[in-house]
Design a protein around this motif. Structure first.
Motif, PDB file in Angstrom:
ATOM      1  N   GLU A 273     -84.299  49.563  43.581  1.00 54.82           N
ATOM      2  CA  GLU A 273     -83.549  50.374  42.635  1.00 54.82           C
ATOM      3  C   GLU A 273     -82.102  50.472  43.087  1.00 54.82           C
ATOM      4  OE1 GLU A 273     -85.197  54.266  42.181  1.00 54.82           O
ATOM      5  OE2 GLU A 273     -87.046  53.472  41.287  1.00 54.82           O
ATOM      6  N   VAL A 274     -81.212  50.547  42.131  1.00 55.83           N
ATOM      7  CA  VAL A 274     -79.818  50.857  42.443  1.00 55.83           C
ATOM      8  C   VAL A 274     -79.484  52.111  41.641  1.00 55.83           C
ATOM      9  CG1 VAL A 274     -77.420  50.081  42.343  1.00 55.83           C
ATOM     10  CG2 VAL A 274     -79.243  48.417  42.774  1.00 55.83           C
TER      11      VAL A 274
ATOM     12  N   GLU B 265     -73.945  53.863  42.598  1.00 55.22           N
ATOM     13  CA  GLU B 265     -74.134  53.351  43.952  1.00 55.22           C
ATOM     14  C   GLU B 265     -73.579  51.929  44.086  1.00 55.22           C
ATOM     15  OE1 GLU B 265     -77.891  53.853  47.019  1.00 55.22           O
ATOM     16  OE2 GLU B 265     -78.301  53.060  45.040  1.00 55.22           O
ATOM     17  N   LEU B 266     -73.106  51.588  45.269  1.00 57.92           N
ATOM     18  CA  LEU B 266     -72.673  50.219  45.560  1.00 57.92           C
ATOM     19  C   LEU B 266     -73.651  49.627  46.561  1.00 57.92           C
ATOM     20  CD1 LEU B 266     -70.848  47.757  45.730  1.00 57.92           C
ATOM     21  CD2 LEU B 266     -69.227  49.068  47.059  1.00 57.92           C
ATOM     22  N   VAL B 267     -74.442  48.685  46.081  1.00 53.70           N
ATOM     23  CA  VAL B 267     -75.480  48.090  46.911  1.00 53.70           C
ATOM     24  C   VAL B 267     -75.153  46.626  47.181  1.00 53.70           C
ATOM     25  CG1 VAL B 267     -77.910  47.374  46.903  1.00 53.70           C
ATOM     26  CG2 VAL B 267     -77.301  49.679  46.193  1.00 53.70           C
ATOM     27  N   ALA B 268     -75.247  46.227  48.439  1.00 49.55           N
ATOM     28  CA  ALA B 268     -75.048  44.823  48.779  1.00 49.55           C
ATOM     29  C   ALA B 268     -76.406  44.158  48.941  1.00 49.55           C
ATOM     30  CB  ALA B 268     -74.244  44.704  50.070  1.00 49.55           C
ATOM     31  N   VAL B 269     -76.504  42.939  48.452  1.00 46.11           N
ATOM     32  CA  VAL B 269     -77.744  42.175  48.559  1.00 46.11           C
ATOM     33  C   VAL B 269     -77.460  40.942  49.403  1.00 46.11           C
ATOM     34  CG1 VAL B 269     -79.486  40.869  47.277  1.00 46.11           C
ATOM     35  CG2 VAL B 269     -78.532  42.966  46.298  1.00 46.11           C
ATOM     36  N   VAL B 270     -78.240  40.776  50.469  1.00 40.16           N
ATOM     37  CA  VAL B 270     -77.991  39.647  51.353  1.00 40.16           C
ATOM     38  C   VAL B 270     -79.274  38.837  51.546  1.00 40.16           C
ATOM     39  CG1 VAL B 270     -78.385  40.965  53.493  1.00 40.16           C
ATOM     40  CG2 VAL B 270     -76.828  39.017  53.527  1.00 40.16           C
ATOM     41  N   GLY B 271     -79.114  37.551  51.670  1.00 41.22           N
ATOM     42  CA  GLY B 271     -80.268  36.677  51.902  1.00 41.22           C
ATOM     43  C   GLY B 271     -79.761  35.264  52.078  1.00 41.22           C
ATOM     44  N   LYS B 272     -80.617  34.405  52.636  1.00 36.80           N
ATOM     45  CA  LYS B 272     -80.112  33.058  52.925  1.00 36.80           C
ATOM     46  C   LYS B 272     -79.918  32.246  51.653  1.00 36.80           C
ATOM     47  CE  LYS B 272     -84.274  31.871  55.117  1.00 36.80           C
ATOM     48  NZ  LYS B 272     -85.148  31.131  55.960  1.00 36.80           N
ATOM     49  N   THR B 273     -79.225  31.145  51.797  1.00 33.23           N
ATOM     50  CA  THR B 273     -78.912  30.325  50.649  1.00 33.23           C
ATOM     51  C   THR B 273     -80.200  29.827  49.970  1.00 33.23           C
ATOM     52  OG1 THR B 273     -77.635  28.440  49.885  1.00 33.23           O
ATOM     53  CG2 THR B 273     -78.623  28.232  52.051  1.00 33.23           C
TER      54      THR B 273
ATOM     55  N   ARG C 169     -60.404  40.863  34.971  1.00 33.98           N
ATOM     56  CA  ARG C 169     -61.173  40.605  33.743  1.00 33.98           C
ATOM     57  C   ARG C 169     -62.481  41.411  33.753  1.00 33.98           C
ATOM     58  NH1 ARG C 169     -63.024  34.533  33.102  1.00 33.98           N
ATOM     59  NH2 ARG C 169     -64.142  35.202  34.963  1.00 33.98           N
ATOM     60  N   ALA C 170     -63.140  41.463  34.921  1.00 36.98           N
ATOM     61  CA  ALA C 170     -64.413  42.187  35.006  1.00 36.98           C
ATOM     62  C   ALA C 170     -64.218  43.692  34.785  1.00 36.98           C
ATOM     63  CB  ALA C 170     -65.071  41.937  36.360  1.00 36.98           C
ATOM     64  N   PHE C 171     -63.167  44.247  35.362  1.00 33.56           N
ATOM     65  CA  PHE C 171     -62.919  45.687  35.216  1.00 33.56           C
ATOM     66  C   PHE C 171     -62.354  46.032  33.840  1.00 33.56           C
ATOM     67  CE2 PHE C 171     -63.204  45.944  39.860  1.00 33.56           C
ATOM     68  CZ  PHE C 171     -63.795  47.185  40.032  1.00 33.56           C
ATOM     69  N   SER C 172     -61.697  45.063  33.185  1.00 32.75           N
ATOM     70  CA  SER C 172     -60.941  45.362  31.959  1.00 32.75           C
ATOM     71  C   SER C 172     -61.796  45.995  30.872  1.00 32.75           C
ATOM     72  CB  SER C 172     -60.279  44.086  31.422  1.00 32.75           C
ATOM     73  OG  SER C 172     -61.265  43.219  30.878  1.00 32.75           O
ATOM     74  N   ILE C 173     -63.063  45.633  30.813  1.00 28.82           N
ATOM     75  CA  ILE C 173     -63.915  46.161  29.730  1.00 28.82           C
ATOM     76  C   ILE C 173     -64.546  47.501  30.116  1.00 28.82           C
ATOM     77  CG2 ILE C 173     -64.413  43.845  28.827  1.00 28.82           C
ATOM     78  CD1 ILE C 173     -67.263  44.189  30.058  1.00 28.82           C
ATOM     79  N   ASP C 174     -64.208  47.988  31.311  1.00 24.08           N
ATOM     80  CA  ASP C 174     -64.772  49.251  31.788  1.00 24.08           C
ATOM     81  C   ASP C 174     -66.307  49.249  31.693  1.00 24.08           C
ATOM     82  OD1 ASP C 174     -64.784  51.761  32.871  1.00 24.08           O
ATOM     83  OD2 ASP C 174     -64.506  52.795  30.957  1.00 24.08           O
ATOM     84  N   PRO C 175     -66.942  48.298  32.396  1.00 30.10           N
ATOM     85  CA  PRO C 175     -68.398  48.153  32.289  1.00 30.10           C
ATOM     86  C   PRO C 175     -69.123  49.298  32.985  1.00 30.10           C
ATOM     87  CG  PRO C 175     -67.601  46.799  34.075  1.00 30.10           C
ATOM     88  CD  PRO C 175     -66.380  47.393  33.426  1.00 30.10           C
ATOM     89  N   ASP C 176     -70.402  49.486  32.639  1.00 23.70           N
ATOM     90  CA  ASP C 176     -71.217  50.474  33.354  1.00 23.70           C
ATOM     91  C   ASP C 176     -71.668  49.901  34.691  1.00 23.70           C
ATOM     92  OD1 ASP C 176     -70.973  52.081  31.186  1.00 23.70           O
ATOM     93  OD2 ASP C 176     -72.929  51.587  30.332  1.00 23.70           O
ATOM     94  N   VAL C 177     -71.925  48.599  34.676  1.00 23.40           N
ATOM     95  CA  VAL C 177     -72.429  47.938  35.881  1.00 23.40           C
ATOM     96  C   VAL C 177     -71.553  46.738  36.206  1.00 23.40           C
ATOM     97  CG1 VAL C 177     -74.376  46.694  36.909  1.00 23.40           C
ATOM     98  CG2 VAL C 177     -74.811  48.642  35.388  1.00 23.40           C
TER      99      VAL C 177
ATOM    100  N   GLU D  96     -62.885  54.159  42.875  1.00 23.75           N
ATOM    101  CA  GLU D  96     -62.038  54.869  41.911  1.00 23.75           C
ATOM    102  C   GLU D  96     -62.726  55.005  40.565  1.00 23.75           C
ATOM    103  OE1 GLU D  96     -58.077  53.334  40.821  1.00 23.75           O
ATOM    104  OE2 GLU D  96     -57.746  53.091  42.973  1.00 23.75           O
ATOM    105  N   THR D  97     -63.424  53.932  40.153  1.00 19.28           N
ATOM    106  CA  THR D  97     -63.997  53.896  38.807  1.00 19.28           C
ATOM    107  C   THR D  97     -65.447  54.354  38.793  1.00 19.28           C
ATOM    108  OG1 THR D  97     -64.502  51.563  39.173  1.00 19.28           O
ATOM    109  CG2 THR D  97     -62.490  52.048  37.964  1.00 19.28           C
ATOM    110  N   ASN D  98     -66.020  54.571  40.002  1.00 17.96           N
ATOM    111  CA  ASN D  98     -67.384  55.087  40.080  1.00 17.96           C
ATOM    112  C   ASN D  98     -68.436  54.199  39.446  1.00 17.96           C
ATOM    113  OD1 ASN D  98     -68.607  57.268  41.291  1.00 17.96           O
ATOM    114  ND2 ASN D  98     -67.195  58.674  40.243  1.00 17.96           N
ATOM    115  N   LYS D  99     -68.256  52.896  39.540  1.00 16.75           N
ATOM    116  CA  LYS D  99     -69.201  51.964  38.908  1.00 16.75           C
ATOM    117  C   LYS D  99     -70.490  51.851  39.709  1.00 16.75           C
ATOM    118  CE  LYS D  99     -66.231  50.261  35.846  1.00 16.75           C
ATOM    119  NZ  LYS D  99     -66.237  51.285  34.799  1.00 16.75           N
ATOM    120  N   THR D 100     -71.563  51.584  38.987  1.00 15.51           N
ATOM    121  CA  THR D 100     -72.775  51.127  39.641  1.00 15.51           C
ATOM    122  C   THR D 100     -72.528  49.658  39.936  1.00 15.51           C
ATOM    123  OG1 THR D 100     -74.079  52.602  38.250  1.00 15.51           O
ATOM    124  CG2 THR D 100     -75.269  50.815  39.365  1.00 15.51           C
ATOM    125  N   SER D 101     -72.739  49.270  41.188  1.00 15.39           N
ATOM    126  CA  SER D 101     -72.294  47.932  41.541  1.00 15.39           C
ATOM    127  C   SER D 101     -73.264  47.219  42.480  1.00 15.39           C
ATOM    128  CB  SER D 101     -70.908  48.064  42.192  1.00 15.39           C
ATOM    129  OG  SER D 101     -70.366  46.824  42.439  1.00 15.39           O
TER     130      SER D 101
END
Ligand SMILES: Nc1ncnc2c1ncn2[C@@H]1O[C@H](COP(=O)(O)OP(=O)(O)OP(=O)(O)O)[C@@H](O)[C@H]1O
Ligand SMILES: [Mg+2]
Length: 255
Positions: free
Chosen positions: A29-30, A34-42, A151-159, A187-192
């Protein structure tokens, strides 16, 4: 702010005459904001997971929901609510920086006046004022990624989703971009969700780090508090645990 729920997600690709299991019973869950990083091998299924979150791919089994709705099934509902920064900039080469920054807004049918206003605002935020009329080929790789971020921030996305966004940049440029990106997300409090194969980057950016096995399933889900980020020894210990989990491809003993 939106919450992402991933329950027993599985994705199987048809490959020639056989099947390839890219995601195997993945649950996480995110939380909203929250800002969650996902890591794993290629090749472990990170981008496949991101494509399902974006609604570009359909789960084979299980469920991926954002605020209770499935992106693939309700693509229209999610128009303008999700955006992504990818490893390659994915800019349109025949469009200027400004025209690239307005592109997502154009697709959403925002008026020209508002489009230009928003695009200019975000280009300034990412440090590209003065480059509005340049073309992508006139920019450095780092600057092109900045256009992608604007470009990604311009639309003020939820995620906001990032897939190895700084992976091919030099260390110094990547560090700077990471810090700027982090500030904008805060600053924008995005779920990320920030996807990377770089463990240090994951620990630096994520409030929480999810470690995936191959095929993608959850091996570790760990909070990375400020006190861990700032403590060289604690950081090193956590990194070792993450490496151990990835190498063994087994869930870590202490979550
Ligand atoms: N559209 C597709 N059709 C068939 N197989 C695919 C498709 N997309 C991904 N795969 C396979 O699924 C597996 C996971 O791929 P994915 O791109 O999700 O990994 P990744 O973790 O993002 O890797 P990387 O770190 O290299 O970007 C790989 O074996 C890949 O070949
Ligand atoms: Mg990938």
């Amino acid at each position: 702010m939106s919450k992402i729920e991933c329950r027993n997600l599985t994705k199987v690709f048809r490959l020639g005459s056989g099947n390839l299991e890219a995601i195997k019973d993945l649950s996480f869950e995110v939380n909203a904001g929250e800002l969650v990083a996902v890591v794993g091998k290629t090749g472990c299924g990170k981008s496949s997971t991101l494509n399902i979150i974006l609604g570009l791919e359909k789960p084979t089994a299980g469920r991926l929901a954002i605020d209770g709705k499935e992106p693939y099934a309700e693509f229209d509902y999610f128009r303008g609510k999700l955006s992504a920064v990818f490893q390659t900039d994915r800019l349109l080469p025949w469009r200027t920086v400004l025209q690239n920054a307005t592109y997502a807004l154009e697709i959403l049918g925002i008026t020209e006046v508002r489009r230009l206003e928003k695009a200019r605002y975000w280009l300034e935020k990412v440090g590209l004022s003065g480059f509005e009329n340049a073309y992508p080929h006139e920019l450095s790789g780092g600057m092109r990624q900045r256009v992608g971020i604007a470009r990604a921030f311009s639309i003020d996305p939820d995620v906001l989703l990032c897939d190895e966004a700084f992976g091919h940049l030099d260390e110094v440029t990547a560090n700077k971009l990471r810090a700027d990106f982090l500030n904008l997300v805060r600053e924008t409090n995005k779920t990320s969700v920030f996807i990377t194969h770089d463990i240090d980057e994951a620990m630096e950016l994520g409030e929480r780090v999810l470690v995936l096995g191959k095929p993608a399933r959850l091996l570790m889900d760990v909070q990375v508090s400020r006190s861990i980020k700032d403590d060289h020894t604690k950081r090193g210990e956590l990194k070792s645990r993450i490496i151990k989990a990835i190498e063994s491809d087994e869930p870590a003993e202490h979550g």
